[in-house]
Design a protein around this motif. Structure first.
Motif, PDB file in Angstrom:
ATOM      1  N   ALA A  56       0.858  -1.190   0.000  1.00  0.00           N
ATOM      2  CA  ALA A  56       0.000   0.000   0.000  1.00  0.00           C
ATOM      3  C   ALA A  56       0.891   1.236   0.000  1.00  0.00           C
ATOM      4  O   ALA A  56       1.997   1.222   0.551  1.00  0.00           O
ATOM      5  CB  ALA A  56      -0.938   0.014   1.211  1.00  0.00           C
ATOM      6  N   LEU A  57       0.398   2.284  -0.626  1.00  0.00           N
ATOM      7  CA  LEU A  57       1.137   3.542  -0.707  1.00  0.00           C
ATOM      8  C   LEU A  57       0.224   4.682  -0.288  1.00  0.00           C
ATOM      9  O   LEU A  57      -0.905   4.800  -0.777  1.00  0.00           O
ATOM     10  CB  LEU A  57       1.639   3.777  -2.132  1.00  0.00           C
ATOM     11  N   VAL A 101      -6.155  -6.467  14.488  1.00  0.00           N
ATOM     12  CA  VAL A 101      -5.786  -7.720  15.154  1.00  0.00           C
ATOM     13  C   VAL A 101      -6.177  -8.942  14.333  1.00  0.00           C
ATOM     14  O   VAL A 101      -5.647 -10.035  14.546  1.00  0.00           O
ATOM     15  CB  VAL A 101      -6.446  -7.796  16.550  1.00  0.00           C
ATOM     16  N   SER A 102      -7.096  -8.781  13.390  1.00  0.00           N
ATOM     17  CA  SER A 102      -7.556  -9.919  12.592  1.00  0.00           C
ATOM     18  C   SER A 102      -6.759 -10.112  11.312  1.00  0.00           C
ATOM     19  O   SER A 102      -7.021 -11.055  10.559  1.00  0.00           O
ATOM     20  CB  SER A 102      -9.034  -9.732  12.229  1.00  0.00           C
ATOM     21  N   GLU A 103      -5.806  -9.239  11.051  1.00  0.00           N
ATOM     22  CA  GLU A 103      -5.094  -9.280   9.770  1.00  0.00           C
ATOM     23  C   GLU A 103      -4.143 -10.473   9.698  1.00  0.00           C
ATOM     24  O   GLU A 103      -3.287 -10.658  10.567  1.00  0.00           O
ATOM     25  CB  GLU A 103      -4.323  -7.974   9.570  1.00  0.00           C
ATOM     26  N   ARG A 104      -4.273 -11.274   8.645  1.00  0.00           N
ATOM     27  CA  ARG A 104      -3.440 -12.462   8.455  1.00  0.00           C
ATOM     28  C   ARG A 104      -2.233 -12.178   7.567  1.00  0.00           C
ATOM     29  O   ARG A 104      -1.168 -12.727   7.777  1.00  0.00           O
ATOM     30  CB  ARG A 104      -4.285 -13.583   7.835  1.00  0.00           C
ATOM     31  N   LEU A 110      -7.248  -4.016   4.154  1.00  0.00           N
ATOM     32  CA  LEU A 110      -7.665  -3.055   3.129  1.00  0.00           C
ATOM     33  C   LEU A 110      -8.081  -3.767   1.852  1.00  0.00           C
ATOM     34  O   LEU A 110      -9.062  -3.384   1.208  1.00  0.00           O
ATOM     35  CB  LEU A 110      -6.537  -2.067   2.848  1.00  0.00           C
ATOM     36  N   PHE A 111      -7.346  -4.816   1.462  1.00  0.00           N
ATOM     37  CA  PHE A 111      -7.705  -5.540   0.245  1.00  0.00           C
ATOM     38  C   PHE A 111      -9.106  -6.113   0.346  1.00  0.00           C
ATOM     39  O   PHE A 111      -9.917  -5.988  -0.577  1.00  0.00           O
ATOM     40  CB  PHE A 111      -6.718  -6.695  -0.011  1.00  0.00           C
ATOM     41  N   LEU A 112      -9.398  -6.769   1.481  1.00  0.00           N
ATOM     42  CA  LEU A 112     -10.695  -7.416   1.656  1.00  0.00           C
ATOM     43  C   LEU A 112     -11.830  -6.408   1.788  1.00  0.00           C
ATOM     44  O   LEU A 112     -12.978  -6.717   1.477  1.00  0.00           O
ATOM     45  CB  LEU A 112     -10.669  -8.330   2.878  1.00  0.00           C
ATOM     46  N   SER A 113     -11.523  -5.189   2.245  1.00  0.00           N
ATOM     47  CA  SER A 113     -12.559  -4.160   2.384  1.00  0.00           C
ATOM     48  C   SER A 113     -13.083  -3.706   1.032  1.00  0.00           C
ATOM     49  O   SER A 113     -14.224  -3.256   0.912  1.00  0.00           O
ATOM     50  CB  SER A 113     -12.004  -2.951   3.152  1.00  0.00           C
TER      51      SER A 113
END
Length: 363
Positions: A33-34, A145-148, A154-157
């Protein structure tokens, strides 16, 4: 030609070949991400923030590791090259799927950074672009805290693999660049804010002209825009009937518009057909006549659509593409100039046709 001469020419040609420029994966830093913000330095107006993925053997919630590098620079391209001296590996933008533009830049002028994104060969045109409020740097520092995987939240959002919210407008870099250059179609971007320190909220949409933000829609207006412009069906609608609250879920939707005239005035007529089922309603509504409820929902929905369209018109932006339709149906060099004089005074007419299909799985 003698064998000795052939061998000599072969050795000479091999010596002239350059070395391979490929670098192994363990010698690369993948930028996921940028963020581009406005700095407080007039000589270096841009602040770049790179979210770098740090490989980890663990794949579980909270196990993602990232590194953030920040620099103030005069131009984006120079800043990226300068940041290479901050790290020990080659920067790779092939996996950069999210670009965050700070609110301050989005409200001033985004054209220069869009030029850089569009020209650089290793940036994906399908990458998502959004506005970070109040700035992009602080959002990239959030570690859910849920980020794998690094940057996966952000991608999944934005992607269909994760959440699909009717309040979130998804914009790709290629579509944004097209809208920024097309006469009769203006760009728009989702707005990301912080929810405390460990989460994001993406429920607002910014409408822009060819250079900057002109209007930011509320969550309710953002959902309504997604319904009208994208025919987004995974959404809901709130209404009132005889003093009782009603919430219906949209199961099918189709909207279209046409340009015309009524009594000598230019008009845009929006036709919306919606099929719904009750999600929240008082008991006994199954036995009632649904026609009065449908008429009431039609009236309220048309009123909300009309208010949104007039608000967008007042901001002098056109994200739906009314001007593009006018140019397509009125060929000629003067069509665009004529539409620019018509649009501020055009009259909107909304026809809503809502059909109730049931009350859910209970009566």
């Amino acid at each position: 030609m003698s064998i000795t001469l052939r061998v000599f020419l072969l050795i000479l040609s091999l010596g002239l070949l350059g070395g391979c420029g490929f670098k192994d994966i363990d010698k690369r830093f993948f930028v996921v991400a940028l963020g581009i913000d406005a700095s407080d330095n007039e000589k270096k107006p841009y602040r770049l923030s790179l979210l770098l993925a740090v490989p980890s053997p663990k794949i579980e919630p909270g196990a993602s590791k990232t590194q953030i590098e920040t620099i103030d620079t005069q131009t984006v391209a120079e800043g990226i090259r300068m940041l290479k001296s901050y790290v020990d590996k080659e920067l790779d933008f092939g996996h950069c799927k999210v670009f965050l533009v700070g609110e301050k830049i989005a409200r001033q002028d985004y054209t220069e950074i869009l030029q850089w994104m569009s020209r650089r060969r290793d940036i994906q045109s399908v990458a998502d672009i959004a506005i970070g409020k109040p700035d992009a740097e602080s959002l990239l520092k959030i570690k859910p805290v849920s980020e794998r995987y690094p940057g996966n939240t952000l991608f999944l959002s934005f992607g269909a693999d994760g959440t699909e919210s009717s309040y979130t407008y998804v914009e790709t870099l290629s579509d944004f660049a097209r809208r920024a250059s097309e006469e009769g179609l203006d760009p728009l971007m989702p707005v990301i804010t912080k929810d405390g320190k460990k989460s994001f909220v993406i429920n607002r949409t910014a409408l822009l002209d060819k250079t900057k933000v002109k209007l930011i829609l509320s969550p309710a207006e953002s959902q309504l825009y997604n319904q009208l412009a994208e025919d987004f069906t995974k959404s809901s609608m709130h209404g009132m009937f005889e003093g009782l609250d009603l919430v219906v879920a949209i199961t099918d939707m189709h909207s279209s518009f046409r340009l015309g005239k009524q009594n000598g005035q230019d008009t845009i007529t929006l036709d919306v057909k919606i099929k719904v089922v009750f999600e929240e309603a008082p008991k006994g509504i199954y036995e009632d006549q649904w026609q009065p409820i449908e008429q009431n929902l039609n009236k309220e929905y048309a009123k909300s659509c009309l208010a949104l369209l007039q608000k967008i018109q007042k901001a002098n932006v056109d994200p739906i593409g009314f001007g593009l339709r006018y140019r397509a149906t009125h060929p000629g060099k003067e069509a665009w100039q004529k539409w620019q004089s018509i649009y501020p005074n055009v009259k909107f007419i909304v026809n809503a046709n809502i059909k109730i299909e049931g009350t859910g799985i209970i009566k």
